[in-house]
Design an enzyme around this catalytic site. Structure first.
Site, PDB file in Angstrom:
ATOM      1  N   ASP A  61      35.964  15.433  56.734  1.00  0.00           N
ATOM      2  CA  ASP A  61      35.291  15.580  55.441  1.00  0.00           C
ATOM      3  C   ASP A  61      34.211  14.505  55.361  1.00  0.00           C
ATOM      4  O   ASP A  61      34.228  13.538  56.125  1.00  0.00           O
ATOM      5  CB  ASP A  61      36.270  15.470  54.267  1.00  0.00           C
ATOM      6  N   ASP A  62      33.279  14.706  54.420  1.00  0.00           N
ATOM      7  CA  ASP A  62      32.182  13.745  54.343  1.00  0.00           C
ATOM      8  C   ASP A  62      32.601  12.434  53.690  1.00  0.00           C
ATOM      9  O   ASP A  62      32.013  11.392  53.946  1.00  0.00           O
ATOM     10  CB  ASP A  62      31.011  14.344  53.554  1.00  0.00           C
ATOM     11  N   TYR A  85      26.074  13.723  51.860  1.00  0.00           N
ATOM     12  CA  TYR A  85      26.714  14.735  51.027  1.00  0.00           C
ATOM     13  C   TYR A  85      25.809  15.434  50.028  1.00  0.00           C
ATOM     14  O   TYR A  85      25.868  16.637  49.869  1.00  0.00           O
ATOM     15  CB  TYR A  85      27.872  14.075  50.256  1.00  0.00           C
ATOM     16  N   ASN A 100      15.427  12.500  37.293  1.00  0.00           N
ATOM     17  CA  ASN A 100      16.612  12.524  38.139  1.00  0.00           C
ATOM     18  C   ASN A 100      16.875  11.094  38.578  1.00  0.00           C
ATOM     19  O   ASN A 100      15.975  10.424  39.060  1.00  0.00           O
ATOM     20  CB  ASN A 100      16.337  13.438  39.345  1.00  0.00           C
ATOM     21  N   GLY A 101      18.100  10.643  38.368  1.00  0.00           N
ATOM     22  CA  GLY A 101      18.433   9.280  38.782  1.00  0.00           C
ATOM     23  C   GLY A 101      18.971   8.463  37.639  1.00  0.00           C
ATOM     24  O   GLY A 101      19.348   9.000  36.594  1.00  0.00           O
ATOM     25  N   GLY A 157      -2.232  32.462  34.819  1.00  0.00           N
ATOM     26  CA  GLY A 157      -1.547  33.719  35.138  1.00  0.00           C
ATOM     27  C   GLY A 157      -0.269  33.529  35.944  1.00  0.00           C
ATOM     28  O   GLY A 157       0.555  34.425  36.036  1.00  0.00           O
ATOM     29  N   CYS A 172      18.604   6.513  49.600  1.00  0.00           N
ATOM     30  CA  CYS A 172      20.049   6.692  49.411  1.00  0.00           C
ATOM     31  C   CYS A 172      20.672   7.427  50.610  1.00  0.00           C
ATOM     32  O   CYS A 172      20.357   8.578  50.882  1.00  0.00           O
ATOM     33  CB  CYS A 172      20.278   7.495  48.132  1.00  0.00           C
ATOM     34  N   CYS A 203      15.209  22.734  27.756  1.00  0.00           N
ATOM     35  CA  CYS A 203      16.532  22.633  28.351  1.00  0.00           C
ATOM     36  C   CYS A 203      16.498  21.876  29.695  1.00  0.00           C
ATOM     37  O   CYS A 203      15.682  21.068  29.826  1.00  0.00           O
ATOM     38  CB  CYS A 203      17.185  23.981  28.627  1.00  0.00           C
ATOM     39  N   SER A 258      31.276  20.596  52.371  1.00  0.00           N
ATOM     40  CA  SER A 258      30.677  19.299  52.684  1.00  0.00           C
ATOM     41  C   SER A 258      31.040  18.728  54.054  1.00  0.00           C
ATOM     42  O   SER A 258      30.288  17.946  54.620  1.00  0.00           O
ATOM     43  CB  SER A 258      31.027  18.301  51.585  1.00  0.00           C
TER      44      SER A 258
HETATM   45  P1  AMP Z   1      38.410  13.057  46.346  1.00  0.00           P
HETATM   46  O1  AMP Z   1      39.147  14.352  46.362  1.00  0.00           O
HETATM   47  O2  AMP Z   1      38.449  12.373  45.034  1.00  0.00           O
HETATM   48  O3  AMP Z   1      38.818  12.131  47.474  1.00  0.00           O
HETATM   49  O4  AMP Z   1      36.871  13.397  46.546  1.00  0.00           O
HETATM   50  C1  AMP Z   1      36.368  13.683  47.827  1.00  0.00           C
HETATM   51  C2  AMP Z   1      35.726  15.031  47.848  1.00  0.00           C
HETATM   52  O5  AMP Z   1      34.731  15.123  46.824  1.00  0.00           O
HETATM   53  C3  AMP Z   1      35.010  15.268  49.166  1.00  0.00           C
HETATM   54  O6  AMP Z   1      35.326  16.566  49.615  1.00  0.00           O
HETATM   55  C4  AMP Z   1      33.542  15.118  48.851  1.00  0.00           C
HETATM   56  O7  AMP Z   1      32.770  16.115  49.512  1.00  0.00           O
HETATM   57  C5  AMP Z   1      33.436  15.297  47.359  1.00  0.00           C
HETATM   58  N1  AMP Z   1      32.582  14.264  46.739  1.00  0.00           N
HETATM   59  C6  AMP Z   1      32.358  12.999  47.136  1.00  0.00           C
HETATM   60  N2  AMP Z   1      31.539  12.348  46.292  1.00  0.00           N
HETATM   61  C7  AMP Z   1      31.231  13.201  45.333  1.00  0.00           C
HETATM   62  C8  AMP Z   1      30.409  13.139  44.167  1.00  0.00           C
HETATM   63  N3  AMP Z   1      29.745  12.015  43.839  1.00  0.00           N
HETATM   64  N4  AMP Z   1      30.331  14.262  43.403  1.00  0.00           N
HETATM   65  C9  AMP Z   1      31.022  15.372  43.737  1.00  0.00           C
HETATM   66  N5  AMP Z   1      31.798  15.499  44.823  1.00  0.00           N
HETATM   67  C10 AMP Z   1      31.905  14.441  45.606  1.00  0.00           C
END
Ligand code: AMP
Length: 432
Positions: A336-337, A233, A91-92, A22, A227, A12, A274
């Site tokens: 926000d990020d 994030y 991963n990737g 062990g 990256c 999985c 985030s």
């Molecule tokens: P949105 O609501 O579409 O503008 O997405 C922005 C929000 O999604 C932010 O709060 C980010 O923290 C989060 N976010 C940004 N990129 C990703 C990603 N690749 N996968 C999941 N969440 C993301």
């Protein structure tokens, strides 16, 4: 996937452990994957785990928004071939996987799923027929891979880790007792009460056997491209990656944002989870107090991956609610990020206004997303990126903010110093 002697037992969901005789690899993989990622708990019930005997194990969690979500694509992928058994977790995203698959298909290979991992595993098995060891086969195949990858490969006696030459994807080495651990993030190592030893260098291959660890540098190149979105994030806050603390990078990002884009306000707050750390950084530099303004319903999953826009919008409301006493009659800086489609931030500003916020100034701790990511970071194509078709002023109006500023691309240096980074999703300069 757990190997004991030469028998594969279960398949999985990158975390791997090489334990001495062990050691219970299955439970270690379980905890290494579960912490902060979830859902693994729904698959691996205690009875299932109990049956997974063995001292070497690898596991994988896939955040399936791209590519088909089906059992054939679940990892690790395991394979019996003429020289034995191998399992692979990846991963990737490898951008030339399709070409490799076409070549193998022409030679008669039949694939069960659509994943890159299956293609890589088949390629290694095939290469192994002409090489003296599995690691040599893995290195030869990796020479042909283009993109971002952290590979874990398990044979009955060995655990092998390969990190892409650019260092796009993270991979680190840890230790717990006499066992060695390979994991995408150091937080997974601490989750099993292990210790981070070091990062696997970009292009490095490590082979763990009963004789210890061997390192190979045949894939190492002078060009690196880590990256940046990991630091913005993706990575967990308590991880350390390529010698940089993710937490420190985010604090510094918030401070850089405050320095470049100051605003008169009463409260700094962040979008959970985030945006919170950058918000603390913004507060630290500006002197404006940081106060959490949202209550998060932890039972609602990621809103980002809901299939339709209306589902995403209502999921934001289900997931987050504003604390009226924090925002009423206040001038707020909301951090926000990132903004992808704009759904999250628009919903939150709306809630804040309804709760009586006087002004909402948005500061984003990354530049505007303009280009898709091809290396497995799930930044969608341009049509879904609000910034690729709208100016910052248009977005400000659309989300209902009093002001909107994004992090300046040059300020990445504040976050990650002289680390060579990939920032293609912001500037379109793709390293491969
Ligand atoms: P949105 O609501 O579409 O503008 O997405 C922005 C929000 O999604 C932010 O709060 C980010 O923290 C989060 N976010 C940004 N990129 C990703 C990603 N690749 N996968 C999941 N969440 C993301």
């Amino acid at each position: 996937m757990i190997l004991h002697d030469d028998r594969p037992h279960e398949e999985c969901g990158v975390f791997g452990i090489w334990g001495t005789e062990g050691v219970d690899a299955a439970h270690a993989v379980y905890y290494g994957l579960t912490k902060g990622m979830g859902l693994v708990s729904e698959v691996f019930h205690p009875e299932v785990l109990q049956k997974l005997k063995g001292n070497i194990g690898i596991g994988h969690v896939r955040y399936s928004t791209a590519g088909a979500s089906c059992i054939e694509n679940a990892q690790p992928f395991s394979l019996n071939y003429a020289k034995g058994t191998l399992a692979l977790a990846h991963n990737g995203n490898v951008i030339n996987a399709k070409d490799m698959k076409d070549e193998l298909s022409k030679e008669g290979a039949v694939f069960g799923g659509t994943s890159d991992s299956e293609v890589i595993a088949y390629s290694i098995a095939r290469e192994r027929m002409n090489t003296a060891s599995i690691e040599e086969a893995a290195i030869n195949v990796a020479k042909r891979l283009r993109g971002g990858y952290a590979l874990l490969i398990m044979s009955p006696q060995k655990l092998i880790g390969v990190r892409d030459p650019l260092g796009l994807k993270p991979l680190c080495l840890g230790k717990k007792g006499d066992s060695y651990i390979l994991a995408s993030e150091s937080s997974a190592i601490t989750a099993v009460d292990g210790e981070l030893i070091r990062d696997i260098a970009p292009g490095e291959t490590v082979v763990i056997t009963k004789d210890g660890i061997q390192s190979d540098t045949k894939l190492v190149s002078s060009k690196k491209a880590h990256c940046i979105f990991e630091y913005i994030y993706f990575a967990r806050l308590d991880s350390r990656m390529d010698n940089i603390s993710v937490y420190d990078a985010r604090i510094k990002g918030g401070m850089a944002l405050a320095k470049r884009y100051p605003v008169d306000a009463d409260v700094v707050t962040g979008v959970p989870e985030s945006g919170l750390t950058a918000a603390v950084g913004y507060s630290k530099y500006s002197g404006i107090p940081f106060i959490p303004a949202f209550n998060k319903n932890s039972y609602v999953g990621r809103t980002f991956i809901k299939p339709t826009q209306s589902e995403r919008a209502s999921a934001v409301h289900m997931k987050l609610s504003v604390i009226e006493s924090v925002v009423k009659d206040k001038r707020i800086v909301l951090i926000d990020d990132s903004i992808v489609r704009g759904t999250t931030i628009a919903g939150l500003i709306n809630m804040m206004r309804k709760a009586g916020a006087k002004e909402v100034h948005v500061r984003i701790s990354s530049p505007a997303f303009l280009y898709p990511c091809f290396y497995g970071t799930d930044v969608p194509d341009n049509s879904q990126l609000i910034a690729s078709e709208h100016s910052t002023e248009q977005i400000r109006v659309q989300i209902g903010a009093d002001s909107l500023e994004y992090m300046h691309i040059e300020d990445f240096e504040q976050m990650t110093g002289d680390l060579e980074i990939c920032k293609a999703c912001f500037d379109g300069k793709y390293p491969v």
